[in-house]
Design an enzyme around this catalytic site. Structure first.
Site, short mmCIF file in Angstrom:
data_model
loop_
_atom_site.label_atom_id
_atom_site.label_comp_id
_atom_site.label_asym_id
_atom_site.label_seq_id
_atom_site.Cartn_x
_atom_site.Cartn_y
_atom_site.Cartn_z
N LYS A 121 0.80 -1.22 0.00
CA LYS A 121 0.00 0.00 0.00
C LYS A 121 0.84 1.27 0.00
O LYS A 121 0.35 2.33 -0.36
CB LYS A 121 -0.96 0.00 1.19
CG LYS A 121 -2.02 -1.08 1.08
CD LYS A 121 -3.15 -0.83 2.05
CE LYS A 121 -4.18 -1.94 1.95
NZ LYS A 121 -5.16 -1.86 3.01
N LYS A 201 -10.53 -13.71 -7.21
CA LYS A 201 -11.27 -13.81 -5.96
C LYS A 201 -12.51 -12.90 -5.97
O LYS A 201 -12.45 -11.81 -6.53
CB LYS A 201 -10.35 -13.38 -4.82
CG LYS A 201 -10.41 -14.30 -3.62
CD LYS A 201 -9.40 -13.87 -2.59
CE LYS A 201 -10.07 -13.79 -1.23
NZ LYS A 201 -9.18 -13.42 -0.16
N LYS A 204 -15.66 -7.07 -3.50
CA LYS A 204 -16.71 -6.05 -3.62
C LYS A 204 -16.27 -4.86 -4.47
O LYS A 204 -17.09 -4.13 -4.97
CB LYS A 204 -17.16 -5.58 -2.25
CG LYS A 204 -16.08 -4.83 -1.52
CD LYS A 204 -16.62 -4.10 -0.35
CE LYS A 204 -15.54 -3.54 0.52
NZ LYS A 204 -14.55 -2.66 -0.08
#
Ligand code: TRP
Length: 334
Positions: A121, A201, A204
């Site tokens: 990140k 995978k 959302k």
């Protein structure tokens, strides 16, 4: 000061945090929620919504509030039993932040910089210090309750390892205080793939045709399953390499029905994709409907939902404060 917390005797302890996000899908259910529901009959569980972790990336305040309540309601609707599990919001127990700070003072910077999640990140622009310190807060979340196990996904194992390292370090420097917990990995079969792309995978963030939300209405579920990607051929057979689409749907069917994949293959021998898919859609509708009803009714009365969370925080605070009293004394805070 005895140095002991007042945890209920007997049952072993488990601690886990949930990141509150807008939607939870059937992959989350199979991977995490269902596991918590199973574990609570064996373990004394502390489950919290990790709102302080959520803000390590910028959040819209209203969305954060809403997501926190939604996730709490959904976990209860899915079967978290508040008599067995202490469910609370992380920020309602200030000791998490306090112990997190103390652990920061014991953690070499390099240990945090080498964490995979941080490295991934930190490539983003404007990376915040909170992201670097994410694992020390997580270690505090865990150590406060002296758990035996920490149910997590594979991507969090490194953080649990750091938690053990910090526990050991604290203990060797200040005397035995913390227990070194073990991670409990989600079962392998819990890898549910996207229904519009069974090689990735379920997620959302990849668009709503990618997942089935636990809150999707029956007709949406039917439509999504109908248009789910399948493979060439017509056999209902579990073969991840050659039939990733049908294999994924079989995994979902098996998880929600409790039937083994082998017995599903037998049941659907000679039947076509259409029949299988429409049965799967009805199974999901039937399993998710009671969850959705309970979820809606919990959210209708936000005051009583807050009361549930307040009660959870009260129980968690009791344990956490005892741990902190010991910590204060050991490190010399007066
Ligand atoms: N970092 C975890 C995740 O991304 C969430 C979490 C926060 C957690 N604190 C925790 C999990 C403590 C287990 C224990 O899923």
């Amino acid at each position: 000061m005895t140095g002991k917390t007042n945890l209920p005797a007997g049952r072993q302890v488990a601690v886990s945090g949930i990141k509150a996000s807008g939607v939870l899908h059937i992959g989350n259910y199979i991977g995490a929620i269902e596991q918590f529901v199973r574990l609570q009959s064996k373990y004394k569980m502390f489950v919290f919504i990790a709102d302080l972790h959520a803000i390590t990336v910028p959040q819209d305040p209203n969305e954060l509030r809403e997501n926190t309540l939604n996730v709490a309601a959904l976990y209860i609707a899915c079967g978290l039993d508040l008599k067995k599990t202490i469910l609370f919001v992380q920020s309602h127990v200030p000791a998490h932040v306090e112990l997190g700070w103390i652990l920061n003072t014991l953690t070499p910077l390099g240990e945090l910089e080498r964490m995979t999640q941080f490295k991934d990140k930190s490539q983003d622009k404007g990376v915040l210090a909170g992201l670097l310190n994410y694992p020390t807060l997580m270690a505090a979340d865990i150590l406060l309750y002296r758990p035996d196990i920490v149910p997590v996904g594979e991507d969090q194992v490194q953080h649990v390892e750091l938690t053990r390292t910090l526990a050991r370090k604290f203990n060797s420097r200040f005397g035995s205080t913390f227990k070194e917990p073990k991670e409990l990995l989600r079962k392998e079969g819990a890898r549910i793939m996207a229904i519009d792309n069974p090689t990735k995978k379920m997620s959302k963030s990849a668009g709503s045709n990618n997942y089935i939300a636990l809150t999707d209405e029956p007709d949406i579920i039917r439509k999504k399953i109908k248009t789910a990607v399948t493979d060439s051929g017509s056999e209902i057979k579990y073969d991840v390499n050659n039939k990733p689409g049908i294999s994924n749907l079989l995994s979902i069917y098996s998880a929600f029905s409790g039937e083994s994949i082998a017995s599903l293959e037998k049941k659907y021998a000679g039947k076509n994709y259409g029949t299988f898919k429409s049965d799967l859609a009805e199974l999901l509708v039937q399993k998710l409907s009671p969850i959705q009803e309970k979820y809606k009714s919990l959210l209708k009365n936000k005051k009583s939902l807050m009361k549930i969370l307040d009660a959870g925080a009260k129980s968690a605070n009791k344990v956490a404060e005892k741990t902190m009293a010991v910590v204060h004394q050991k490190i010399g805070l007066i």
